[in-house]
Motif scaffolding. Structure first.
Motif, PDB file in Angstrom:
ATOM      1  N   ASN A   1      33.679  39.286  42.466  1.00  0.00           N
ATOM      2  CA  ASN A   1      32.697  38.208  42.424  1.00  0.00           C
ATOM      3  C   ASN A   1      32.743  37.640  41.020  1.00  0.00           C
ATOM      4  N   MET A   2      33.013  36.342  40.915  1.00  0.00           N
ATOM      5  CA  MET A   2      33.240  35.742  39.603  1.00  0.00           C
ATOM      6  C   MET A   2      32.011  35.838  38.695  1.00  0.00           C
ATOM      7  N   VAL A   3      30.822  36.094  39.285  1.00  0.00           N
ATOM      8  CA  VAL A   3      29.625  36.233  38.466  1.00  0.00           C
ATOM      9  C   VAL A   3      29.282  37.711  38.231  1.00  0.00           C
ATOM     10  N   SER A   4      29.192  38.478  39.326  1.00  0.00           N
ATOM     11  CA  SER A   4      28.702  39.849  39.180  1.00  0.00           C
ATOM     12  C   SER A   4      29.809  40.891  39.034  1.00  0.00           C
ATOM     13  N   MET A   5      31.017  40.574  39.482  1.00  0.00           N
ATOM     14  CA  MET A   5      32.111  41.546  39.383  1.00  0.00           C
ATOM     15  C   MET A   5      33.437  40.841  39.134  1.00  0.00           C
TER      16      MET A   5
ATOM     17  N   THR B   1      42.908  36.609  38.176  1.00  0.00           N
ATOM     18  CA  THR B   1      44.000  37.410  38.725  1.00  0.00           C
ATOM     19  C   THR B   1      43.524  38.831  39.014  1.00  0.00           C
ATOM     20  N   CYS B   2      44.179  39.476  39.985  1.00  0.00           N
ATOM     21  CA  CYS B   2      43.785  40.816  40.410  1.00  0.00           C
ATOM     22  C   CYS B   2      44.062  41.851  39.319  1.00  0.00           C
ATOM     23  N   ASP B   3      43.059  42.703  39.042  1.00  0.00           N
ATOM     24  CA  ASP B   3      43.207  43.765  38.043  1.00  0.00           C
ATOM     25  C   ASP B   3      44.335  44.717  38.415  1.00  0.00           C
ATOM     26  N   ASP B   4      44.495  44.964  39.711  1.00  0.00           N
ATOM     27  CA  ASP B   4      45.445  45.986  40.154  1.00  0.00           C
ATOM     28  C   ASP B   4      46.862  45.476  40.309  1.00  0.00           C
ATOM     29  N   CYS B   5      47.004  44.235  40.812  1.00  0.00           N
ATOM     30  CA  CYS B   5      48.389  43.793  41.038  1.00  0.00           C
ATOM     31  C   CYS B   5      48.724  42.456  40.379  1.00  0.00           C
ATOM     32  N   GLY B   6      47.795  41.886  39.638  1.00  0.00           N
ATOM     33  CA  GLY B   6      48.109  40.673  38.882  1.00  0.00           C
ATOM     34  C   GLY B   6      48.268  39.416  39.735  1.00  0.00           C
TER      35      GLY B   6
END
Ligand code: ADP
Ligand code: ZN
Length: 221
Positions: free
Chosen positions: A138-142, A149-154
Protein backbone atom coordinates in the motif's frame (compact mmCIF):
# COMPACT_ATOMS: atom_id res chain seq x y z
CA UNK A 1 -21.41 -14.84 20.02
CA UNK A 2 -23.15 -15.10 16.66
CA UNK A 3 -22.06 -12.16 14.55
CA UNK A 4 -22.68 -10.90 11.01
CA UNK A 5 -20.28 -8.44 9.39
CA UNK A 6 -21.52 -5.99 6.78
CA UNK A 7 -19.39 -3.40 5.05
CA UNK A 8 -18.26 -2.25 1.60
CA UNK A 9 -15.06 -3.49 -0.04
CA UNK A 10 -12.10 -1.74 1.58
CA UNK A 11 -13.83 -1.29 4.96
CA UNK A 12 -11.50 -3.76 6.67
CA UNK A 13 -14.00 -6.57 7.18
CA UNK A 14 -11.54 -9.39 6.60
CA UNK A 15 -8.98 -8.19 9.15
CA UNK A 16 -11.67 -7.43 11.73
CA UNK A 17 -13.14 -10.91 11.25
CA UNK A 18 -9.74 -12.48 11.90
CA UNK A 19 -9.27 -10.48 15.10
CA UNK A 20 -12.75 -11.22 16.39
CA UNK A 21 -12.55 -14.94 15.80
CA UNK A 22 -9.32 -15.06 17.81
CA UNK A 23 -10.88 -12.97 20.58
CA UNK A 24 -14.00 -15.13 20.91
CA UNK A 25 -12.51 -18.40 19.68
CA UNK A 26 -15.22 -18.87 17.06
CA UNK A 27 -14.88 -19.67 13.34
CA UNK A 28 -14.78 -17.03 10.60
CA UNK A 29 -17.18 -18.16 7.89
CA UNK A 30 -16.71 -16.39 4.58
CA UNK A 31 -19.00 -17.65 1.83
CA UNK A 32 -16.59 -16.24 -0.77
CA UNK A 33 -13.78 -18.37 0.73
CA UNK A 34 -16.02 -21.45 0.89
CA UNK A 35 -16.83 -21.10 -2.81
CA UNK A 36 -13.24 -20.42 -3.84
CA UNK A 37 -12.09 -23.48 -1.87
CA UNK A 38 -14.76 -25.61 -3.54
CA UNK A 39 -13.65 -24.39 -6.97
CA UNK A 40 -9.99 -25.07 -6.18
CA UNK A 41 -10.84 -28.56 -4.89
CA UNK A 42 -13.00 -29.31 -7.94
CA UNK A 43 -15.98 -30.55 -5.88
CA UNK A 44 -19.55 -30.79 -7.21
CA UNK A 45 -20.27 -27.42 -5.59
CA UNK A 46 -17.11 -26.00 -7.13
CA UNK A 47 -18.21 -27.09 -10.60
CA UNK A 48 -21.61 -25.51 -10.04
CA UNK A 49 -20.34 -22.11 -8.97
CA UNK A 50 -17.11 -21.73 -10.94
CA UNK A 51 -18.57 -19.80 -13.84
CA UNK A 52 -20.76 -17.66 -11.59
CA UNK A 53 -17.72 -16.57 -9.59
CA UNK A 54 -15.69 -15.82 -12.71
CA UNK A 55 -18.52 -13.68 -14.05
CA UNK A 56 -18.72 -11.83 -10.72
CA UNK A 57 -22.40 -12.75 -10.38
CA UNK A 58 -24.21 -13.84 -7.24
CA UNK A 59 -24.57 -17.54 -6.52
CA UNK A 60 -28.32 -18.46 -6.36
CA UNK A 61 -29.81 -18.18 -2.87
CA UNK A 62 -30.71 -21.89 -2.62
CA UNK A 63 -27.10 -22.94 -3.17
CA UNK A 64 -25.60 -20.38 -0.78
CA UNK A 65 -28.20 -21.21 1.87
CA UNK A 66 -27.46 -24.94 1.66
CA UNK A 67 -23.73 -24.35 1.96
CA UNK A 68 -24.15 -22.08 4.98
CA UNK A 69 -26.69 -24.36 6.70
CA UNK A 70 -24.29 -27.26 6.37
CA UNK A 71 -21.38 -25.21 7.68
CA UNK A 72 -23.36 -23.95 10.69
CA UNK A 73 -24.19 -27.51 11.72
CA UNK A 74 -20.52 -28.29 12.30
CA UNK A 75 -19.25 -28.75 15.84
CA UNK A 76 -17.05 -25.62 15.84
CA UNK A 77 -20.12 -23.37 15.45
CA UNK A 78 -21.62 -24.48 18.77
CA UNK A 79 -20.38 -21.45 20.68
CA UNK A 80 -20.81 -19.00 17.83
CA UNK A 81 -19.47 -17.79 14.48
CA UNK A 82 -18.68 -14.75 12.40
CA UNK A 83 -20.45 -14.57 9.06
CA UNK A 84 -18.69 -12.57 6.36
CA UNK A 85 -20.26 -12.15 2.93
CA UNK A 86 -23.54 -13.75 4.04
CA UNK A 87 -26.40 -12.92 4.05
CA UNK A 88 -26.39 -10.76 0.93
CA UNK A 89 -30.08 -10.82 0.09
CA UNK A 90 -33.27 -10.64 2.14
CA UNK A 91 -34.10 -14.21 1.10
CA UNK A 92 -30.77 -15.32 2.61
CA UNK A 93 -31.40 -13.31 5.79
CA UNK A 94 -34.84 -14.88 6.18
CA UNK A 95 -33.46 -18.35 5.61
CA UNK A 96 -30.72 -17.80 8.21
CA UNK A 97 -33.25 -16.57 10.74
CA UNK A 98 -35.42 -19.67 10.25
CA UNK A 99 -32.48 -22.02 10.29
CA UNK A 100 -31.18 -20.58 13.57
CA UNK A 101 -34.56 -20.37 15.27
CA UNK A 102 -35.10 -24.07 14.50
CA UNK A 103 -32.00 -24.59 16.66
CA UNK A 104 -33.30 -22.21 19.32
CA UNK A 105 -30.65 -19.66 18.39
CA UNK A 106 -30.42 -16.18 16.97
CA UNK A 107 -27.93 -13.61 15.71
CA UNK A 108 -26.50 -11.52 18.56
CA UNK A 109 -25.14 -8.62 16.56
CA UNK A 110 -24.78 -7.30 13.02
CA UNK A 111 -21.78 -5.01 12.75
CA UNK A 112 -22.07 -2.57 9.87
CA UNK A 113 -18.70 -1.03 9.05
CA UNK A 114 -19.20 2.45 7.71
CA UNK A 115 -16.76 4.30 5.52
CA UNK A 116 -17.27 6.93 2.85
CA UNK A 117 -16.84 6.26 -0.86
CA UNK A 118 -13.90 8.67 -1.04
CA UNK A 119 -12.11 6.99 1.86
CA UNK A 120 -12.51 3.58 0.21
CA UNK A 121 -11.21 4.98 -3.07
CA UNK A 122 -8.20 6.39 -1.26
CA UNK A 123 -7.47 3.07 0.42
CA UNK A 124 -7.93 0.77 -2.54
CA UNK A 125 -6.34 2.92 -5.23
CA UNK A 126 -3.17 3.03 -3.12
CA UNK A 127 -2.94 -0.74 -3.23
CA UNK A 128 -0.25 -2.19 -5.51
CA UNK A 129 0.60 -5.74 -6.37
CA UNK A 130 3.73 -7.38 -7.74
CA UNK A 131 2.74 -9.09 -11.01
CA UNK A 132 5.56 -11.60 -10.57
CA UNK A 133 5.34 -12.82 -6.95
CA UNK A 134 1.92 -11.51 -5.89
CA UNK A 135 3.15 -9.50 -2.90
CA UNK A 136 0.74 -6.74 -1.89
CA UNK A 137 1.78 -3.19 -0.98
CA UNK A 138 0.00 0.00 0.00
CA UNK A 139 1.68 3.18 -1.18
CA UNK A 140 0.56 4.97 2.01
CA UNK A 141 0.58 2.40 4.80
CA UNK A 142 2.95 -0.27 3.46
CA UNK A 143 5.09 1.17 0.65
CA UNK A 144 7.94 -0.72 -1.03
CA UNK A 145 11.46 0.34 -0.06
CA UNK A 146 12.30 1.70 -3.48
CA UNK A 147 9.97 3.66 -5.75
CA UNK A 148 7.18 1.43 -7.13
CA UNK A 149 9.17 -1.77 -7.40
CA UNK A 150 8.82 -5.06 -5.51
CA UNK A 151 11.15 -5.47 -2.51
CA UNK A 152 11.56 -9.17 -3.24
CA UNK A 153 11.96 -9.35 -6.99
CA UNK A 154 12.46 -5.79 -8.21
CA UNK A 155 9.49 -6.08 -10.58
CA UNK A 156 7.49 -2.91 -11.37
CA UNK A 157 4.31 -2.90 -9.20
CA UNK A 158 0.86 -2.64 -10.78
CA UNK A 159 -2.66 -1.63 -9.73
CA UNK A 160 -5.19 -4.47 -9.93
CA UNK A 161 -7.97 -3.76 -12.45
CA UNK A 162 -10.66 -3.89 -9.77
CA UNK A 163 -8.69 -1.39 -7.65
CA UNK A 164 -8.91 1.29 -10.34
CA UNK A 165 -10.86 4.35 -9.27
CA UNK A 166 -13.98 4.02 -11.48
CA UNK A 167 -14.23 0.32 -10.67
CA UNK A 168 -13.87 0.96 -6.94
CA UNK A 169 -16.55 3.68 -7.06
CA UNK A 170 -18.88 1.34 -8.89
CA UNK A 171 -18.26 -1.58 -6.49
CA UNK A 172 -18.97 0.75 -3.59
CA UNK A 173 -22.27 1.99 -5.02
CA UNK A 174 -23.38 -1.52 -5.91
CA UNK A 175 -22.56 -2.69 -2.40
CA UNK A 176 -24.44 0.10 -0.64
CA UNK A 177 -27.49 -0.40 -2.83
CA UNK A 178 -27.55 -4.14 -2.33
CA UNK A 179 -26.97 -3.91 1.41
CA UNK A 180 -29.54 -1.26 2.30
CA UNK A 181 -32.44 -3.72 2.57
CA UNK A 182 -30.37 -5.91 4.90
CA UNK A 183 -29.53 -2.92 7.07
CA UNK A 184 -33.26 -2.18 7.41
CA UNK A 185 -33.99 -5.83 8.10
CA UNK A 186 -31.59 -6.00 11.04
CA UNK A 187 -32.33 -2.48 12.26
CA UNK A 188 -35.96 -3.54 12.71
CA UNK A 189 -34.80 -6.42 14.86
CA UNK A 190 -32.72 -4.08 17.01
CA UNK A 191 -29.43 -5.89 16.40
CA UNK A 192 -27.74 -3.57 13.89
CA UNK A 193 -24.69 -1.67 15.16
CA UNK A 194 -23.02 0.92 12.97
CA UNK A 195 -19.28 1.27 13.47
CA UNK A 196 -17.08 3.91 11.91
CA UNK A 197 -14.34 2.17 9.98
CA UNK A 198 -12.64 5.23 8.51
CA UNK A 199 -9.95 5.02 11.18
CA UNK A 200 -6.85 3.11 12.19
CA UNK A 201 -7.45 -0.59 12.46
CA UNK A 202 -6.77 -0.69 16.22
CA UNK A 203 -9.55 1.81 16.77
CA UNK A 204 -11.97 -0.20 14.66
CA UNK A 205 -11.26 -3.33 16.72
CA UNK A 206 -11.63 -1.42 19.98
CA UNK A 207 -15.01 -0.02 18.91
CA UNK A 208 -16.23 -3.38 17.70
CA UNK A 209 -15.25 -5.08 20.96
CA UNK A 210 -17.00 -2.35 22.94
CA UNK A 211 -20.23 -2.92 21.05
CA UNK A 212 -20.00 -6.69 21.44
CA UNK A 213 -19.30 -6.38 25.16
CA UNK A 214 -22.49 -4.34 25.58
CA UNK A 215 -24.47 -6.88 23.58
CA UNK A 216 -23.06 -9.70 25.69
CA UNK A 217 -23.98 -7.93 28.94
CA UNK A 218 -27.50 -7.11 27.82
CA UNK A 219 -27.99 -10.75 26.81
CA UNK A 220 -27.09 -11.91 30.30
CA UNK A 221 -29.69 -10.02 32.32
P1 ADP B 1 -16.54 -10.00 -3.28
O1 ADP B 1 -16.59 -9.08 -2.11
O2 ADP B 1 -15.48 -9.63 -4.26
O3 ADP B 1 -17.87 -10.28 -3.90
P2 ADP B 1 -16.54 -12.53 -1.79
O4 ADP B 1 -15.33 -13.27 -1.38
O5 ADP B 1 -17.44 -12.06 -0.72
O6 ADP B 1 -15.97 -11.38 -2.71
O7 ADP B 1 -17.41 -13.44 -2.77
C1 ADP B 1 -16.89 -13.97 -3.96
C2 ADP B 1 -18.01 -14.50 -4.84
O8 ADP B 1 -18.69 -15.57 -4.19
C3 ADP B 1 -19.09 -13.48 -5.15
O9 ADP B 1 -18.78 -12.68 -6.24
C4 ADP B 1 -20.29 -14.39 -5.42
O10 ADP B 1 -20.23 -14.94 -6.71
C5 ADP B 1 -20.09 -15.50 -4.43
N1 ADP B 1 -20.78 -15.24 -3.14
C6 ADP B 1 -20.20 -15.09 -1.93
N2 ADP B 1 -21.12 -14.89 -0.96
C7 ADP B 1 -22.32 -14.92 -1.58
C8 ADP B 1 -23.68 -14.76 -1.13
N3 ADP B 1 -23.98 -14.55 0.16
N4 ADP B 1 -24.67 -14.84 -2.06
C9 ADP B 1 -24.40 -15.06 -3.35
N5 ADP B 1 -23.15 -15.21 -3.84
C10 ADP B 1 -22.11 -15.15 -2.98
ZN1 ZN C 1 7.62 -9.46 -6.37
Amino acid sequence: MRIILLGPPGAGKGTLAKDLCKEFNIPHISTGDLFREAVAAGTELGKMVREILTAGKLVPDEIVNQVVAERLRKEDCKSGFILDGYPRTIAQAEFLEKELSALGKNIDAVLYLQISEDAVVKRLTNRRICPKCGKIYNMVSMPPKFDETCDDCGERLITRDDDKEEVVRNRYKVYIQATEPLVNFYEKRGILFKINSDCEHEELIKNALEVLEKVRKSGKD
